[in-house]
Design a protein around this motif. Structure first.
Motif, PDB file in Angstrom:
ATOM      1  N   ASP A  49     -42.480  37.728  75.325  1.00  0.00           N
ATOM      2  CA  ASP A  49     -41.571  36.689  75.809  1.00  0.00           C
ATOM      3  C   ASP A  49     -41.529  35.459  74.913  1.00  0.00           C
ATOM      4  OD1 ASP A  49     -44.009  35.585  76.404  1.00  0.00           O
ATOM      5  OD2 ASP A  49     -43.707  35.509  78.573  1.00  0.00           O
ATOM      6  N   GLN A  50     -42.400  35.409  73.903  1.00  0.00           N
ATOM      7  CA  GLN A  50     -42.376  34.301  72.951  1.00  0.00           C
ATOM      8  C   GLN A  50     -41.586  34.630  71.686  1.00  0.00           C
ATOM      9  OE1 GLN A  50     -46.212  32.533  72.145  1.00  0.00           O
ATOM     10  NE2 GLN A  50     -46.847  32.643  74.308  1.00  0.00           N
ATOM     11  N   LEU A  51     -41.033  35.849  71.624  1.00  0.00           N
ATOM     12  CA  LEU A  51     -40.213  36.256  70.495  1.00  0.00           C
ATOM     13  C   LEU A  51     -38.750  36.178  70.914  1.00  0.00           C
ATOM     14  CD1 LEU A  51     -42.395  39.285  69.408  1.00  0.00           C
ATOM     15  CD2 LEU A  51     -42.092  37.154  68.136  1.00  0.00           C
ATOM     16  N   PRO A  52     -37.888  35.545  70.111  1.00  0.00           N
ATOM     17  CA  PRO A  52     -36.517  35.283  70.552  1.00  0.00           C
ATOM     18  C   PRO A  52     -35.676  36.547  70.683  1.00  0.00           C
ATOM     19  CG  PRO A  52     -36.808  34.662  68.244  1.00  0.00           C
ATOM     20  CD  PRO A  52     -38.165  34.998  68.769  1.00  0.00           C
ATOM     21  N   LEU A  53     -34.711  36.516  71.605  1.00  0.00           N
ATOM     22  CA  LEU A  53     -33.772  37.606  71.824  1.00  0.00           C
ATOM     23  C   LEU A  53     -32.424  37.037  72.203  1.00  0.00           C
ATOM     24  CD1 LEU A  53     -32.985  40.610  72.262  1.00  0.00           C
ATOM     25  CD2 LEU A  53     -33.797  40.354  74.628  1.00  0.00           C
ATOM     26  N   ASP A  54     -31.393  37.416  71.486  1.00  0.00           N
ATOM     27  CA  ASP A  54     -30.021  37.084  71.852  1.00  0.00           C
ATOM     28  C   ASP A  54     -29.735  37.744  73.204  1.00  0.00           C
ATOM     29  OD1 ASP A  54     -27.214  37.143  72.177  1.00  0.00           O
ATOM     30  OD2 ASP A  54     -26.877  37.164  70.014  1.00  0.00           O
ATOM     31  N   PRO A  55     -29.336  36.972  74.222  1.00  0.00           N
ATOM     32  CA  PRO A  55     -29.169  37.530  75.563  1.00  0.00           C
ATOM     33  C   PRO A  55     -28.064  38.571  75.677  1.00  0.00           C
ATOM     34  CG  PRO A  55     -28.356  35.275  75.472  1.00  0.00           C
ATOM     35  CD  PRO A  55     -29.089  35.517  74.197  1.00  0.00           C
ATOM     36  N   GLU A 382     -26.320  50.300  71.019  1.00  0.00           N
ATOM     37  CA  GLU A 382     -26.327  48.900  71.417  1.00  0.00           C
ATOM     38  C   GLU A 382     -25.704  48.018  70.340  1.00  0.00           C
ATOM     39  OE1 GLU A 382     -27.423  45.812  74.310  1.00  0.00           O
ATOM     40  OE2 GLU A 382     -26.636  47.861  74.236  1.00  0.00           O
ATOM     41  N   VAL A 383     -25.949  48.335  69.077  1.00  0.00           N
ATOM     42  CA  VAL A 383     -25.298  47.602  67.989  1.00  0.00           C
ATOM     43  C   VAL A 383     -23.786  47.801  68.066  1.00  0.00           C
ATOM     44  CG1 VAL A 383     -25.031  47.409  65.486  1.00  0.00           C
ATOM     45  CG2 VAL A 383     -27.311  47.709  66.468  1.00  0.00           C
ATOM     46  N   ALA A 384     -23.351  49.044  68.296  1.00  0.00           N
ATOM     47  CA  ALA A 384     -21.920  49.328  68.392  1.00  0.00           C
ATOM     48  C   ALA A 384     -21.291  48.555  69.553  1.00  0.00           C
ATOM     49  CB  ALA A 384     -21.697  50.830  68.564  1.00  0.00           C
ATOM     50  N   ARG A 385     -22.023  48.459  70.665  1.00  0.00           N
ATOM     51  CA  ARG A 385     -21.493  47.742  71.829  1.00  0.00           C
ATOM     52  C   ARG A 385     -21.223  46.271  71.507  1.00  0.00           C
ATOM     53  NH1 ARG A 385     -23.204  44.698  76.306  1.00  0.00           N
ATOM     54  NH2 ARG A 385     -25.377  44.647  75.595  1.00  0.00           N
ATOM     55  N   ILE A 386     -22.197  45.615  70.890  1.00  0.00           N
ATOM     56  CA  ILE A 386     -22.042  44.196  70.613  1.00  0.00           C
ATOM     57  C   ILE A 386     -21.003  43.961  69.521  1.00  0.00           C
ATOM     58  CG2 ILE A 386     -23.222  42.081  69.913  1.00  0.00           C
ATOM     59  CD1 ILE A 386     -23.960  43.188  72.703  1.00  0.00           C
ATOM     60  N   LEU A 387     -21.010  44.790  68.475  1.00  0.00           N
ATOM     61  CA  LEU A 387     -20.003  44.630  67.428  1.00  0.00           C
ATOM     62  C   LEU A 387     -18.591  44.826  67.984  1.00  0.00           C
ATOM     63  CD1 LEU A 387     -21.456  46.416  64.253  1.00  0.00           C
ATOM     64  CD2 LEU A 387     -20.793  44.025  64.444  1.00  0.00           C
ATOM     65  N   SER A 388     -18.437  45.781  68.901  1.00  0.00           N
ATOM     66  CA  SER A 388     -17.110  46.038  69.461  1.00  0.00           C
ATOM     67  C   SER A 388     -16.628  44.876  70.327  1.00  0.00           C
ATOM     68  CB  SER A 388     -17.129  47.328  70.280  1.00  0.00           C
ATOM     69  OG  SER A 388     -17.860  47.165  71.490  1.00  0.00           O
ATOM     70  N   GLN A 389     -17.557  44.082  70.849  1.00  0.00           N
ATOM     71  CA  GLN A 389     -17.197  42.953  71.713  1.00  0.00           C
ATOM     72  C   GLN A 389     -17.015  41.647  70.947  1.00  0.00           C
ATOM     73  OE1 GLN A 389     -20.331  42.870  74.634  1.00  0.00           O
ATOM     74  NE2 GLN A 389     -19.619  44.714  75.681  1.00  0.00           N
ATOM     75  N   VAL A 463     -32.928  39.083  59.401  1.00  0.00           N
ATOM     76  CA  VAL A 463     -33.841  39.077  60.548  1.00  0.00           C
ATOM     77  C   VAL A 463     -34.664  37.801  60.639  1.00  0.00           C
ATOM     78  CG1 VAL A 463     -33.966  41.594  60.574  1.00  0.00           C
ATOM     79  CG2 VAL A 463     -35.703  40.294  59.301  1.00  0.00           C
ATOM     80  N   ALA A 464     -34.616  36.967  59.622  1.00  0.00           N
ATOM     81  CA  ALA A 464     -35.436  35.741  59.619  1.00  0.00           C
ATOM     82  C   ALA A 464     -35.168  34.842  60.824  1.00  0.00           C
ATOM     83  CB  ALA A 464     -35.218  34.976  58.311  1.00  0.00           C
ATOM     84  N   PRO A 465     -33.910  34.648  61.274  1.00  0.00           N
ATOM     85  CA  PRO A 465     -33.699  33.788  62.443  1.00  0.00           C
ATOM     86  C   PRO A 465     -34.349  34.311  63.721  1.00  0.00           C
ATOM     87  CG  PRO A 465     -31.650  34.086  61.217  1.00  0.00           C
ATOM     88  CD  PRO A 465     -32.631  35.056  60.660  1.00  0.00           C
ATOM     89  N   MET A 466     -34.736  35.574  63.750  1.00  0.00           N
ATOM     90  CA  MET A 466     -35.400  36.155  64.918  1.00  0.00           C
ATOM     91  C   MET A 466     -36.915  35.976  64.875  1.00  0.00           C
ATOM     92  SD  MET A 466     -33.413  39.803  65.178  1.00  0.00           S
ATOM     93  CE  MET A 466     -34.382  40.253  66.629  1.00  0.00           C
ATOM     94  N   ALA A 539     -32.458  46.304  68.332  1.00  0.00           N
ATOM     95  CA  ALA A 539     -30.999  46.416  68.236  1.00  0.00           C
ATOM     96  C   ALA A 539     -30.394  45.148  67.651  1.00  0.00           C
ATOM     97  CB  ALA A 539     -30.409  46.712  69.610  1.00  0.00           C
ATOM     98  N   GLU A 540     -30.879  43.985  68.096  1.00  0.00           N
ATOM     99  CA  GLU A 540     -30.364  42.736  67.537  1.00  0.00           C
ATOM    100  C   GLU A 540     -30.628  42.656  66.034  1.00  0.00           C
ATOM    101  OE1 GLU A 540     -30.966  37.880  67.640  1.00  0.00           O
ATOM    102  OE2 GLU A 540     -31.862  39.083  69.241  1.00  0.00           O
TER     103      GLU A 540
END
Length: 579
Positions: A49-55, A382-389, A463-466, A539-540
C-alpha cells in the motif's frame, strides 16, 4: 523460453539440452554459463500500500482474467486443445468488447496456425556406430535420442563422422570451428555447451544457430555428446526424461512444415556409450577432448573420425491447429500510425500431466499456468482496456498479440513474426510479458535484453514515476534474452525485451520458491498467494512502457556496436550507447 523449428527442435536434443517444448526451463542454468552471483543482503520490504498505483488499473479485473484463464475447465491451455481454443475466444471477445480492431485472418481476431506434431522415436528406430572397434548399437531411449527433420520420411542413411568441436562460427568473436574441415555429405559430432569465456547471450544465440551452421557447411546430420561440465549439469538420465515428448513445428500457408535446416536429416543425442564408440581409433581420444574442453576458454579443434553412423527410422506425425489472437489500437498521428509497437504474451500452457503409476488418488494433473502465463495475458488485457479508454490515443499503432505454441518452442510468435498481419518493416518495438511473479510487492522490473537497444532507457524512464526501477538481469547465466517469444521478433530485426517483475523488495526468495515448487507444475494455480494490487501495478508499468514506445519522437533503436543489432539489423539506424 528460444528459436525456430530446426534451430530449436534439433537443438532440443543438442546444444542447449532443451525441454520437450524446445525451450530451456526459464530458470534452469544454461550449459557453459558462469555460476550465479551471491545473494545481496536482505533489505526492508516496502508494503504494497506504500507503492503508488494509478486508480484506473483494477486489481479485481486482473484477478478475474487470471481466474478464468487458469480455471480447470481450460485443462491447462495446451496448444491445439479445446481449452486453449476457449482461452483464445475469451481473449478475442475481450478485445472486441474494448473496440479494438481485429488483426488476425479474414477480419477476425484469430490468426489460425497449423502445427505438425512429430513423436520422438524409439523402436524401430536404430543408430549404429561402426569403425575400428566394430559396431555399437545405440538403443533409442537408453543410449540415444533421435529427432528427424520436419519433412523427413522413412530414413535409412549411412555417413562418415567428423568431429567439429563446439560447431560455432562467428567472425566478430573470432570463432571458426569448421576451419580446415570437410563435412560435406557427412555427419558432424559436436560438444554440448560453449567455452566459458564467450559472452553468454552471444553464445546462446550461436548455439541456437549452430545446426544451421553445420548445414551451411554441407553436413547432413548431427550427433551431440557431453563435455564433463555438461554431463555434470545435466546427467544423461535427466536428458532422457525429456527425450520422448512430441515435437511441434508450424505449417506455412503453402502447407509445408517449417524447417530452417532442411539439409540436416537428423539430430542424435548420445551418452558415453555412443561417445566412446564414435571416437574409436581416433587420432585424439574422447578423454583428451574432454580434458581440453575443461580448460577455461579452450576450444578443441575438429578432425575427421574413423567411424561412421547408420540411422534407420520412420517418423510418426499428426496435425493440429491453434490460433494466435491479434488486435490493434490504430495510431492517432498520421505521420506515425503506419508504425507499430507490439505488446505480446503467450496464451498457451502445458496441459495435463499424465497419471503416474502408484500415485495417490486425487492427485492434481492440470497445469493451470496461473502465473505462466495467464498473468501475462491478464496484464495485456488490462493495458488494452486503459489504452482503449484514453481520450488521446497513442501516436503509433499498438498491436496486442496473445500467442500460441510458446511452450512448444516459441512457435506462435515465430509464425507471427514471419507472417505478420502488418509489414514486419513497420514493427518498431516489442515488449513481451511472460510469467510475471505476482506474489510480492515488486519495486523493480527486469527487461531482459535492455542493454541491446534504447528499450532499456524507455523502460527505465517509463516506470520511474511509479517508484519502480529497472534492475539488471539477476541471472545472466540463464540467457533468458534468447528464450522467450520476444526473441522471434529480435530475429526479424525488431528491438525487443522480455519484461518481468524483479528480485527487489523481497522478490528473490519468491522467485526461487516459485521455480522450485510451482513452475510447470499443477501448483501454478489460483491457490498461490497473489498480490492482486501488484498485478494492477504491473499492468500500469506496461501501459507506461507501451505509451512511451508508441508516443516517442524516435522509435526504439538498436545500440551501435551491439552484437544482436549487428546480426539481425545490420543496416538499421542505431543509437549511440553513451547518449
Amino acid at each position: 523460453m528460444i528459436s525456430s523449428y530446426r534451430s530449436t527442435l534439433l537443438a532440443a536434443v543438442a546444444a542447449l539440452c532443451l525441454t520437450p517444448s524446445g525451450l530451456l526451463l526459464a530458470h534452469e542454468r544454461q550449459e557453459g554459463g558462469a555460476a550465479p552471483a551471491a545473494a545481496a543482503p536482505a533489505k526492508p520490504v516496502i508494503p504494497e500500500d506504500q507503492l503508488p498505483l494509478d486508480p484506473r488499473f483494477s486489481p479485481d479485473r486482473v484477478k478475474a482474467d487470471i481466474a478464468f484463464l487458469a480455471d480447470d475447465l481450460l485443462q491447462g491451455r495446451d496448444t491445439g486443445s479445446v481449452g486453449h481454443e476457449i482461452a483464445a475466444r475469451f481473449v478475442a471477445e475481450r478485445f472486441a468488447s474494448l473496440g479494438l480492431k481485429p488483426m488476425g485472418d479474414n477480419g477476425d481476431y484469430l490468426q489460425r496456425i497449423g502445427f505438425q506434431r512429430t513423436e520422438r522415436l524409439t523402436a524401430p528406430a536404430a543408430v549404429t556406430i561402426s569403425g575400428p572397434g566394430g559396431s555399437t548399437s545405440l538403443v533409442a531411449g537408453v543410449d540415444s535420442t533421435i529427432l528427424l527433420g520436419a519433412d523427413e520420411g522413412k530414413l535409412d542413411l549411412t555417413a562418415p563422422l567428423v568431429f567439429a568441436g563446439y560447431g560455432l562460427e562467428d567472425k566478430a568473436l573470432g570463432l571458426n570451428d569448421y576451419a580446415g574441415l570437410d563435412v560435406k555429405g557427412k555427419v558432424v559430432v559436436l560438444l554440448r555447451g560453449f567455452p566459458e569465456t564467450l559472452p553468454s547471450e552471444a553464445a546462446a544465440h550461436l548455439l541456437s544457430e549452430r545446426l544451421k551452421t553445420a548445414q551451411d557447411h554441407g553436413a547432413i546430420g548431427a550427433i551431440q555428446i557431453d563435455t564433463d561440465a555438461s554431463a555434470k549439469q545435466r546427467p544423461w538420465a535427466r536428458r532422457l526424461m525429456y527425450g520422448f515428448q512430441p515435437n511441434f513445428t508450424w505449417v506455412g500457408p503453402d502447407g509445408k512444415a517449417y524447417d530452417d535446416t532442411p539439409g540436416l536429416h537428423f539430430s542424435v543425442g548420445t551418452n558415453d556409450n555412443g561417445a566412446q564408440a564414435i571416437f574409436a581409433g581416433a587420432s585424439r581420444s574422447l578423454a583428451q577432448i574432454r580434458k581440453e574442453a575443461a580448460r577455461k576458454g579452450a576450444r578443441p579443434k575438429g578432425f575427421a573420425l574413423k567411424t561412421s553412423v547408420q540411422i534407420v527410422a520412420t517418423p510418426v506425425r499428426s496435425m493440429t491447429s491453434s490460433p494466435n489472437v491479434v488486435a490493434m489500437i490504430p495510431g492517432s498521428d498520421p505521420a506515425l500510425a503506419s508504425e507499430y509497437v507490439i505488446l505480446s504474451g503467450h496464451l498457451d500452457h502445458i496441459g495435463v500431466t499424465p497419471v503416474q503409476p502408484g500415485e495417490p488418488a486425487g492427485t492434481d494433473h492440470i497445469n493451470n499456468g496461473a502465473m505462466d502465463n495467464a498473468a501475462g495475458v491478464a496484464t495485456m488485457l488490462e493495458v488494452a482496456r486503459i489504452l482503449s479508454q484514453d481520450k488521446v490515443k497513442p501516436r503509433r499503432s499498438v498491436l496486442f498479440v496473445a500467442s500460441t505454441g510458446e511452450e512448444k518452442g516459441l512457435l506462435g510468435a515465430d509464425y507471427f513474426a514471419r507472417h505478420p498481419t502488418v509489414p514486419i518493416s513497420k514493427i518498431v518495438g516489442n515488449v513481451d510479458l511472460d510469467m510475471p511473479l505476482l506474489t510480492y510487492s515488486f519495486n523493480d522490473v527486469v527487461a531482459y535484453g535492455a542493454e541491446h537497444s534504447t528499450l532499456g532507457r524507455i523502460v527505465a524512464d517509463a516506470v520511474a514515476p511509479m517508484k519502480v526501477t529497472l534492475a539488471p538481469d539477476p541471472t545472466p547465466e540463464e540467457v533468458i534474452f534468447v528464450r522467450s517469444d520476444h526473441y522471434m521478433f529480435v530475429k526479424q530485426g525488431v528491438p525487443a525485451v522480455f519484461l518481468a517483475t524483479g528480485y527487489g523488495n523481497g522478490g528473490e526468495p519468491k522467485w526461487h520458491e516459485f521455480d522450485e515448487k510451482y513452475y510447470h507444475q499443477p501448483g501454478d494455480d489460483m491457490k498461490l498467494p497473489f498480490f492482486w494490487r501488484a498485478g494492477a501495478r504491473f499492468a500500469e508499468a506496461n501501459y507506461r512502457i507501451t505509451k512511451a514506445m508508441a508516443d516517442g519522437a524516435t522509435p526504439p533503436l538498436w545500440l551501435k556496436g551491439d552484437f544482436f543489432g549487428n546480426i539481425v539489423a545490420p543496416n538499421a539506424p542505431k543509437a549511440d550507447p553513451a547518449k
